[in-house]
Scaffold this active site. Structure first.
Site, short mmCIF file in Angstrom:
data_model
loop_
_atom_site.label_atom_id
_atom_site.label_comp_id
_atom_site.label_asym_id
_atom_site.label_seq_id
_atom_site.Cartn_x
_atom_site.Cartn_y
_atom_site.Cartn_z
N GLN A 81 4.43 44.74 13.82
CA GLN A 81 3.90 43.71 12.92
C GLN A 81 5.00 42.74 12.49
O GLN A 81 6.04 43.15 11.99
CB GLN A 81 3.27 44.34 11.69
CG GLN A 81 2.08 45.25 11.99
CD GLN A 81 2.47 46.71 12.12
OE1 GLN A 81 3.57 47.03 12.59
NE2 GLN A 81 1.58 47.60 11.70
N GLN A 117 2.31 40.66 17.33
CA GLN A 117 1.34 41.37 16.50
C GLN A 117 1.32 40.79 15.09
O GLN A 117 2.37 40.53 14.50
CB GLN A 117 1.69 42.87 16.43
CG GLN A 117 0.70 43.70 15.65
CD GLN A 117 0.98 45.20 15.72
OE1 GLN A 117 1.87 45.63 16.45
NE2 GLN A 117 0.22 45.98 14.97
N ASP A 118 0.10 40.56 14.56
CA ASP A 118 -0.07 40.09 13.18
C ASP A 118 0.58 38.72 12.95
O ASP A 118 1.31 38.53 11.97
CB ASP A 118 0.49 41.10 12.18
CG ASP A 118 -0.30 42.40 12.15
OD1 ASP A 118 -1.25 42.53 12.94
OD2 ASP A 118 0.03 43.28 11.33
N ASP A 170 -4.33 42.22 16.75
CA ASP A 170 -4.78 41.79 15.41
C ASP A 170 -4.04 40.55 14.94
O ASP A 170 -3.64 40.46 13.77
CB ASP A 170 -4.56 42.93 14.39
CG ASP A 170 -5.20 44.24 14.81
OD1 ASP A 170 -6.21 44.21 15.54
OD2 ASP A 170 -4.69 45.31 14.40
N ARG A 191 -11.88 43.65 15.66
CA ARG A 191 -12.17 45.00 15.18
C ARG A 191 -12.02 44.96 13.66
O ARG A 191 -11.24 44.16 13.11
CB ARG A 191 -11.24 46.04 15.80
CG ARG A 191 -9.76 45.83 15.54
CD ARG A 191 -8.95 46.97 16.14
NE ARG A 191 -7.51 46.83 15.91
CZ ARG A 191 -6.62 47.79 16.15
NH1 ARG A 191 -7.02 48.96 16.62
NH2 ARG A 191 -5.33 47.58 15.93
#
Length: 320
Positions: free
Chosen positions: A137, A159-160, A183, A239
């Protein structure tokens, strides 16, 4: 140079910047080479008077500004305008597992390169980056303020990448480029992405909404292009980070990187009864409505009519 010539030069520079930015007045100029009012973006942000009612326009000349930026909640109606979206780059390299001064993990929220707390913030023609690489992240921009707008901006990371943090925060992204892996657009805000390119790197999930159960709208993607360099079926549209996640894709063009299922329940069947995932008239090889998970939705024309900006944003209409 005489004083009269100097003042004339300054006046012409202000006029030129006004033409480039489309603004009547630029309040501060940031230039790493010292030709502006400030050399760093944070210095310019700090110079904005707390609780100023008028818009403060900060023009940022081309350059790579490696700064961990914070726009405080007392700095409302601040607008950053870059000289060029590909050459005006605000970047930092913190990440989740990186240690702070106490030897503790920074965490996802602590990793952000730029924090936006102030309401009515705007940005145009700027690249926002977390340059730490594929290390878990690592947030490029963390947004908590309300009525926030980004136009023709790039969000770079893995990520993120983009954390739409603020509960009850309304955010509008137009003509932007957003990239990432897992994500990479996530959070609890109500956010609309219009005419944006969503670039999926390797494999993962585009969204991880954590919409509150009392919030009517989460993420809405309108007329976006879903592209990427991952393999066929390597990405899900979303998700649910929290049970009541809401995400809708409307008239978007989807590459074959999108998994036929479209959506993932994050390993919890109970999320299938609470999350709301829907699509409307998408196109491209990644749009396979007959293959989508049974608990997702394909909107009717009547249902799609509920996704106008003023309704999504509860009366607020962003600048077009």
């Amino acid at each position: 140079m005489g004083m009269k010539s100097f003042l004339l030069t300054i006046s012409l520079l202000v006029c030129l910047i006004s033409v480039v930015t489309g603004q009547e007045k630029v309040d501060f100029v940031v230039a790493a080479d010292g030709t502006g009012d400030f050399k760093t973006v944070q210095q310019a942000i700090n110079a904005v008077p707390d609780f100023r009612k008028n818009i403060t326009v900060i023009y940022i000349k081309n350059g790579v500004y490696k700064e961990k930026l914070v726009l405080a909640g007392s700095k409302a109606r601040v607008k950053l305008i870059g000289e060029s979206v590909e050459k005006t780059i605000l970047t930092y390299d913190d990440y989740n597992a990186k240690k702070n001064v106490f030897g503790e993990d920074m965490g996802t929220s602590g990793s952000s390169s730029f924090y936006v707390y102030g309401d009515e913030f705007g940005a145009e023609n700027i690249t926002f980056q977390n340059s730490s690489g594929p290390v878990g992240q690592a947030v490029a921009v963390w947004v908590a303020g309300d009525k926030v707008q980004f136009k023709n901006c790039r969000f770079l990371g893995f990520q993120d990448t983009l954390y739409t943090y603020g509960y009850k925060s309304r955010q509008y992204y137009k003509d932007c480029y957003i990239e990432g892996t897992v994500d990479f657009i996530f959070g609890s805000s109500t956010a609309v992405f219009e005419n944006c390119e969503i670039f999926c790197k390797k494999g993962g999930y585009i969204t991880a909404a954590s919409t509150h159960d009392s919030t009517s709208y989460g993420y809405v993607f309108k007329n976006c292009r879903i592209t990427g360099d991952g393999g066929s079926g390597s990405f899900y549209l979303g998700r649910p980070w929290r049970p009541y996640a809401k995400t809708v894709f409307i008239r978007c063009e989807m590459g074959n990187i999108i998994h036929p299922d479209g959506w993932n329940n994050w390993g919890k069947e109970s999320n299938e009864t609470t999350a709301y995932y829907a699509e409307y008239r998408n196109t491209g090889p990644g749009f396979r409505p007959g293959k989508r998970v049974k608990w997702s939705h394909q909107l009717t024309d009547l249902q799609a009519a509920d996704y106008e900006l003023t309704k999504i944003f509860d009366g607020w209409l962003p600048e077009k």
